[in-house]
Design an enzyme around this catalytic site. Sequence first.
Site, PDB file in Angstrom:
ATOM      1  N   GLY A  19       0.824  -1.200   0.000  1.00  0.00           N
ATOM      2  CA  GLY A  19       0.000   0.000   0.000  1.00  0.00           C
ATOM      3  C   GLY A  19       0.860   1.251   0.000  1.00  0.00           C
ATOM      4  O   GLY A  19       2.043   1.224   0.351  1.00  0.00           O
ATOM      5  N   GLY A  21       0.436   5.623   0.836  1.00  0.00           N
ATOM      6  CA  GLY A  21      -0.397   6.735   1.276  1.00  0.00           C
ATOM      7  C   GLY A  21       0.272   8.060   0.999  1.00  0.00           C
ATOM      8  O   GLY A  21       1.273   8.144   0.270  1.00  0.00           O
ATOM      9  N   GLY A  22      -0.276   9.113   1.605  1.00  0.00           N
ATOM     10  CA  GLY A  22       0.248  10.447   1.361  1.00  0.00           C
ATOM     11  C   GLY A  22       1.625  10.659   1.944  1.00  0.00           C
ATOM     12  O   GLY A  22       2.428  11.429   1.402  1.00  0.00           O
ATOM     13  N   MET A  23       1.931   9.975   3.051  1.00  0.00           N
ATOM     14  CA  MET A  23       3.205  10.219   3.726  1.00  0.00           C
ATOM     15  C   MET A  23       4.129   9.021   3.749  1.00  0.00           C
ATOM     16  O   MET A  23       5.320   9.180   4.008  1.00  0.00           O
ATOM     17  CB  MET A  23       2.936  10.650   5.175  1.00  0.00           C
ATOM     18  CG  MET A  23       2.256  11.987   5.309  1.00  0.00           C
ATOM     19  SD  MET A  23       2.124  12.463   7.040  1.00  0.00           S
ATOM     20  CE  MET A  23       1.071  11.175   7.671  1.00  0.00           C
ATOM     21  N   ALA A  24       3.602   7.826   3.505  1.00  0.00           N
ATOM     22  CA  ALA A  24       4.445   6.642   3.666  1.00  0.00           C
ATOM     23  C   ALA A  24       4.003   5.522   2.737  1.00  0.00           C
ATOM     24  O   ALA A  24       2.873   5.501   2.255  1.00  0.00           O
ATOM     25  CB  ALA A  24       4.399   6.163   5.126  1.00  0.00           C
ATOM     26  N   VAL A  26       3.767   1.229   2.553  1.00  0.00           N
ATOM     27  CA  VAL A  26       3.638   0.121   3.492  1.00  0.00           C
ATOM     28  C   VAL A  26       4.056  -1.172   2.792  1.00  0.00           C
ATOM     29  O   VAL A  26       3.605  -1.465   1.678  1.00  0.00           O
ATOM     30  CB  VAL A  26       2.199  -0.008   4.016  1.00  0.00           C
ATOM     31  CG1 VAL A  26       2.107  -1.159   5.028  1.00  0.00           C
ATOM     32  CG2 VAL A  26       1.751   1.295   4.666  1.00  0.00           C
ATOM     33  N   LYS A  41       5.948   0.466   7.712  1.00  0.00           N
ATOM     34  CA  LYS A  41       5.574   1.745   7.097  1.00  0.00           C
ATOM     35  C   LYS A  41       6.838   2.586   6.978  1.00  0.00           C
ATOM     36  O   LYS A  41       7.476   2.919   7.985  1.00  0.00           O
ATOM     37  CB  LYS A  41       4.513   2.454   7.936  1.00  0.00           C
ATOM     38  CG  LYS A  41       4.141   3.829   7.399  1.00  0.00           C
ATOM     39  CD  LYS A  41       2.908   4.382   8.094  1.00  0.00           C
ATOM     40  CE  LYS A  41       1.657   3.658   7.675  1.00  0.00           C
ATOM     41  NZ  LYS A  41       0.440   4.316   8.150  1.00  0.00           N
ATOM     42  N   ASP A 135      -6.904  11.219  12.691  1.00  0.00           N
ATOM     43  CA  ASP A 135      -7.145  10.937  11.267  1.00  0.00           C
ATOM     44  C   ASP A 135      -8.007   9.691  11.111  1.00  0.00           C
ATOM     45  O   ASP A 135      -7.696   8.793  10.327  1.00  0.00           O
ATOM     46  CB  ASP A 135      -5.812  10.764  10.534  1.00  0.00           C
ATOM     47  CG  ASP A 135      -5.976  10.850   9.014  1.00  0.00           C
ATOM     48  OD1 ASP A 135      -6.991  11.399   8.553  1.00  0.00           O
ATOM     49  OD2 ASP A 135      -5.090  10.366   8.292  1.00  0.00           O
TER      50      ASP A 135
END
Length: 688
Positions: A19, A21-24, A26, A41, A135
């Site tokens: 996966g 995301g916006g910051m990391a 996975v 992550k 969040d």
Amino acid sequence: MLQSGTILGNRYEIIKLVGSGGMADVYKAKCHRLNRLVAIKVLKQEFGNDADFVKRFHVEAQAAAGLIHPNIVNIYDVGEEAGLHYIVMELAEGMTLQSYIHKKGRLTAKETVHISIQIAQGLEAAHNNNTVHRDIKPQNIIVTNEGRIKVTDFGIARASNANTITMATIGSVHYFSPEQARGGYVDARSDIYSLGITMYEMVTGHVPFDGENPVTVALKHLQEEVIPPSQIVPDIPKSLENIILKAVNKKVEFRYPTVTEMIEDLKKVFAYTDGNYVTDLSRNNEAVDSPTIIMSGNDVDQIKKISGHYQTPQPDSERKKEETEPESGIFHNPDEMNPKLEKLIFGLTIVVGVIFAIIFLTFIIKTMGGRSSSDTAKEVTTTQEIPSTVSTETTSSAQLVIMPNVIGKTRDEAVKELTERNLKAEVQTEISNDVEKDYVIRQSIPYGYDLEEGETVTIVVSLGREQVEVPNVVGEKESSAKESMTKKGFQVSTKEDYSDSVEEGKVIEQSPKGGEKADYGSRVTLTISKGPETKEVTVPSLIGKTQAEVKSLLNERNLRLGTVKEEYSDRYEKGVVVSQNPGNGKKVEEGTSVDIVISLGEEPKNYRYTGQVTVQCPFDDETEEGTISLVLSQSGRTKTIFNKRVKADNFPLSVSFDGYAEGSGVVAVYWNGDQVDSYSVTLEKVEE
């Protein structure tokens, strides 16, 4: 992107990317030290270059590592290697709640309540540990393959006693609380608001607010009312709707004060569907994939300006101060006092009180004049201790050091590193099935915190795995076997198998075996009997077979001969099967009975033997009357075939009759008892 086979921290082998995301990003990985699968992550490069962000990233990971709960994705480790900053977490395989909602369109009330309670229980554990998630959204909720709900991504969570979020607001605007949208003070009630929005999406299939850009959506959170879910889904229980509306109230004081109270209300949804038990309900609120975004300072300023909460940008010196102190009332409800400001005022009040107490006590001592100067000094020193709840700048000349991360290091390494930083190490031990012996499980002060030299840090070191003797439960009923295992501290898994010797519902075998040693808390697998195995066989054709042949064929297939009936058959000879049930080719379980019908051969027919004789008048007188008798003689047997009084005009007399056999016979004629004549006759065989 990390390649498969990359090793982090000399123990974590990257398997694949799962996966982003916006910051990391996975990854699925394997921990070779503990031989288990984990999720890692890895912070994206643009954030890894920001020293302040990285420090906050590690501090937050340390805080989240203390959260151990079945509904939270547990954090095992945090590290850095070659400029890569990463968090090692529990691998929770399944799908996100967002995917689950999209897959089903919308969820039933029952599913929504079931999932919401588990999310809330995870948040309850975090809030009790002074950690706010910040969040909550369906993308950060995992529905595992086993059906358990797990809250993940505490990546931007901070301890709740931290000050305020910065002007660069990080999160998902579709699930923002109003106070997050305007850059205000955030506490546990912000998580409750985001959970309410998530519940709204579960029951309706979409979020309440959407727009063409983050600013538009954020302003809707601030200004627009939520459309009640019942206007979209009419059959939603009123109780569930009331809980959602209370959770998403724009004013924090009208929301649930704690997630614990929200859980209690959720548990009553189907018992009290009218929802009257949801108290202090004040409506004040009304989307869509919501990726984690970073809103710029300009976006936040624009939101504040449009919503009437704008303040002229401050110089850098004031801005730094704002990062360490709660925001002023201009960003908050006028009726609210910032909790940190309130705590500061309370602490200063205590300090002033203590100072006055010291002055008063000194005055009394001098007045009494009965104590030495050393006694007086001792009294003053004792009295001047300031309660730990007071938040003031330190006046100590002691040097500050940053708390290192010693989790995952050996006891000696951890003590050495703390000692090198002039910190005292207090070592405690604990049995652990997850952490190798002599390695640090956790530390009392999170990584990155500032400490004074000489402070004591408690580290908990693993004693390794505790070995427990496994009880022997073979032959026991499943329920009692499980109870025996759980009493010894084992987890239990079961599987089923057929057994000709062990009764259904009892344990056939176990792994590990009884009497062996196994780790406390480890898993024991019990094999439960399903009784004798019932295999399916094909019924053979029995038509045309004798009963003896039928028995042999059925025995070969572990089938039994059922009822045997007989009937006549023009098609099959006597003694063979003419029909069967179940029929040829049918699939049945072994041991099934097969019924057959045996032929009696051709059904016998009934015949008669008929003849006819014409008798002439035996007298000459036309006026004479008398009795005439006709007697048939055939095959040694006789019978009267006609006996009647007649006149002359009845002749010639024709008589049809039945005899005894096919062929010839003799009919004797008697007139008034005397034989006067006889006739030879032929009889024919006639089917009835």
